[in-house]
Enzyme design. Structure first.
Site, PDB file in Angstrom:
ATOM      1  N   LYS A 248       0.856  -1.158   0.048  1.00  0.00           N
ATOM      2  CA  LYS A 248      -0.069   0.057  -0.051  1.00  0.00           C
ATOM      3  C   LYS A 248       0.895   1.266   0.010  1.00  0.00           C
ATOM      4  CE  LYS A 248      -4.228  -2.026   1.321  1.00  0.00           C
ATOM      5  NZ  LYS A 248      -5.618  -2.127   2.253  1.00  0.00           N
TER       6      LYS A 248
ATOM      7  N   ARG B 266      -3.622 -10.530   4.736  1.00  0.00           N
ATOM      8  CA  ARG B 266      -4.190 -10.361   3.440  1.00  0.00           C
ATOM      9  C   ARG B 266      -2.966  -9.743   2.578  1.00  0.00           C
ATOM     10  NH1 ARG B 266      -5.910  -6.490  -0.172  1.00  0.00           N
ATOM     11  NH2 ARG B 266      -7.336  -7.401  -1.740  1.00  0.00           N
TER      12      ARG B 266
HETATM   13  C1  7PM Z   1      -6.647  -0.160  -5.645  1.00  0.00           C
HETATM   14  C2  7PM Z   1      -6.830   0.379  -4.371  1.00  0.00           C
HETATM   15  C3  7PM Z   1      -6.277  -1.284  -5.688  1.00  0.00           C
HETATM   16  C4  7PM Z   1      -6.892  -0.264  -3.347  1.00  0.00           C
HETATM   17  C5  7PM Z   1      -6.431  -2.209  -4.722  1.00  0.00           C
HETATM   18  C6  7PM Z   1      -6.747  -1.672  -3.456  1.00  0.00           C
HETATM   19  C7  7PM Z   1      -8.180  -4.396   1.587  1.00  0.00           C
HETATM   20  C8  7PM Z   1      -9.054  -5.405   1.033  1.00  0.00           C
HETATM   21  C9  7PM Z   1      -8.237  -4.190  -0.522  1.00  0.00           C
HETATM   22  C10 7PM Z   1      -7.866  -4.475   3.177  1.00  0.00           C
HETATM   23  C11 7PM Z   1      -9.624  -6.322   3.105  1.00  0.00           C
HETATM   24  C12 7PM Z   1      -5.313  -3.239  -2.089  1.00  0.00           C
HETATM   25  C13 7PM Z   1      -6.799  -2.693  -2.085  1.00  0.00           C
HETATM   26  N1  7PM Z   1      -7.664  -4.223   0.469  1.00  0.00           N
HETATM   27  N2  7PM Z   1      -9.866  -6.244   1.781  1.00  0.00           N
HETATM   28  N3  7PM Z   1      -9.309  -5.338  -0.170  1.00  0.00           N
HETATM   29  N4  7PM Z   1      -8.519  -5.364   3.692  1.00  0.00           N
HETATM   30  N5  7PM Z   1     -10.281  -7.139   4.157  1.00  0.00           N
HETATM   31  O1  7PM Z   1      -4.339  -2.658  -1.810  1.00  0.00           O
HETATM   32  O2  7PM Z   1      -6.932  -3.933   3.610  1.00  0.00           O
HETATM   33  O3  7PM Z   1      -5.392  -4.596  -2.076  1.00  0.00           O
HETATM   34  S1  7PM Z   1      -8.079  -3.538  -2.060  1.00  0.00           S
END
Ligand code: 7PM
Length: 360
Positions: free
Chosen positions: A301, A336
């Site tokens: 992130k 995750r």
């Molecule tokens: C763009 C922005 C692409 C954000 C992907 C993301 C989480 C999640 C995501 C989390 C849970 C990423 C995020 N993040 N589900 N889904 N917890 N439970 O960086 O932190 O994967 S999507």
């Protein structure tokens, strides 16, 4: 320590009452376990609301029990923090489980869309299983601000083939979606976990999740994906997140989702500044007071880049591992992540340190 909290040497008189929160302080040689894991703690911060804001007082667990207004309440809180979580989607949570991220969006920020084709997605899922993942989290809709919205049919077309393809493996399958219709269809195709970044707040989502019989991950997000990063505000992020998740758990239970089917996630990066993200990591253990399993995802992130040298997503592994292990030291149950093999190695080393098995 955290700006919004004033540490006091003794609890403000009278002896502390509800509402108050316990923040266990992780310590490898602590005498109590965190949520049935190998992680331990010895002392706690007792957090209280005061007229001027928030106060904290650090003490041993014995001192906390002795100063509690209501010993029953205090011992219930302590039990929530320590007790082993029930099996979740067939998985023991005594050891951290790895949830591998399978992104099927062509505009995915971290993999350039390389999993778009179903065959490649299935292959990627299988290699994450071989590398040590026990859950595969399949998502088809980007939550990135500015991402082009897609239709439900497009989302289904992205997630159903890998779900069906991976069902033949021993994997526990999770669907990363905010939409009731996708939850229903994914559950029929074999998903046993619904992972919702909006915490089952879309119309019909609570009901669809309840009907599906799936386990659920309820995540905290302030605002919505389009706007969440424009000036997020909290009284004190860890406590605000605690109260949000507590309310969502109660809503989910009212909707017919059994408490032992619920896992929560503080939502690192979702409607939070760097400062909020750092606070939530340092205060993660407080969330065990909710009495349910904890999932944490900070893999690749942007906060990592902000703390370092603005690295692109595919160069954030080291920072991702530091955050993941900080979470594991606080008794997190599910990580995750994108980088499964590397996380599995970090977990193996961390486990030796936590369990002291290097002496055996
Ligand atoms: C763009 C922005 C692409 C954000 C992907 C993301 C989480 C999640 C995501 C989390 C849970 C990423 C995020 N993040 N589900 N889904 N917890 N439970 O960086 O932190 O994967 S999507």
């Amino acid at each position: 320590m955290s700006g919004e909290i004033e540490y006091k040497a003794v609890l403000p008189a009278p002896p502390f009452a509800v509402p108050s929160w316990l923040r266990p302080l992780p310590a490898c040689d602590g005498s109590l376990v965190l949520a049935g894991t190998d992680a331990r703690f010895g002392e706690v911060d007792v957090i209280q609301r005061t007229e001027s804001g928030l106060s904290a007082c650090r003490m041993t667990v014995d001192a906390m029990m002795n100063s509690a207004d209501d010993r029953n309440v205090a011992s219930r809180s302590l039990d929530n923090i320590c007790s082993r979580r029930p099996v979740f989607s067939g998985l023991s949570l005594a050891r951290p489980q790895i949830m591998g991220i399978l992104n099927t969006t062509p505009d995915s920020f971290s993999d350039g869309g390389q999993h778009h084709a179903p065959a490649r997605a299935i292959a990627a899922g299988k290699s994450m299983l071989e590398a040590g993942a026990s859950i595969i989290d399949i998502g088809g809709e980007s939550t990135r601000p500015g991402a082009t919205p897609i239709t439900r049919n497009q989302e289904l077309a992205r997630v159903l083939p890998p779900l069906t393809g991976l069902k033949a493996t021993r994997a526990v399958l999770s669907i990363d979606t905010r939409h009731a219709e996708i939850m229903e269809r994914a559950a029929s195709a074999g998903a046993t976990i619904i992972n919702d970044v909006s915490g089952l707040r879309e119309p019909g989502a609570l009901l669809a999740a309840a009907k599906s019989g799936c386990d659920v991950v309820i995540m905290h997000m302030q605002g919505d994906p389009q706007t969440m990063q424009s000036d997020p505000q909290y009284v004190f992020a860890p406590l605000d997140i605690y109260e949000f998740l507590e309310a969502r758990i109660e809503e989910a239970v009212r909707a017919g989702i059994a408490r032992d089917k619920i896992c929560v996630d503080p939502g690192f990066g979702f409607g939070k500044t760097l400062r909020h993200n750092v606070q939530l990591v340092n205060w993660l253990a407080m969330l065990h007071g909710l009495g349910v399993p904890l999932l944490f995802g900070a893999s690749r992130k942007s906060s990592i880049a902000k703390m370092s040298k603005d690295e692109p997503a595919d160069q954030r592994l080291s920072g991702s591992l530091v955050l993941a292990m900080a979470a594991v030291r606080q008794g997190v149950h599910i990580l995750r992540v994108h980088d499964v093999a590397e996380t599995a190695q970090a977990l193996a080393v961390e486990r030796h340190l936590l369990a002291g098995v290097q002496d055996q």
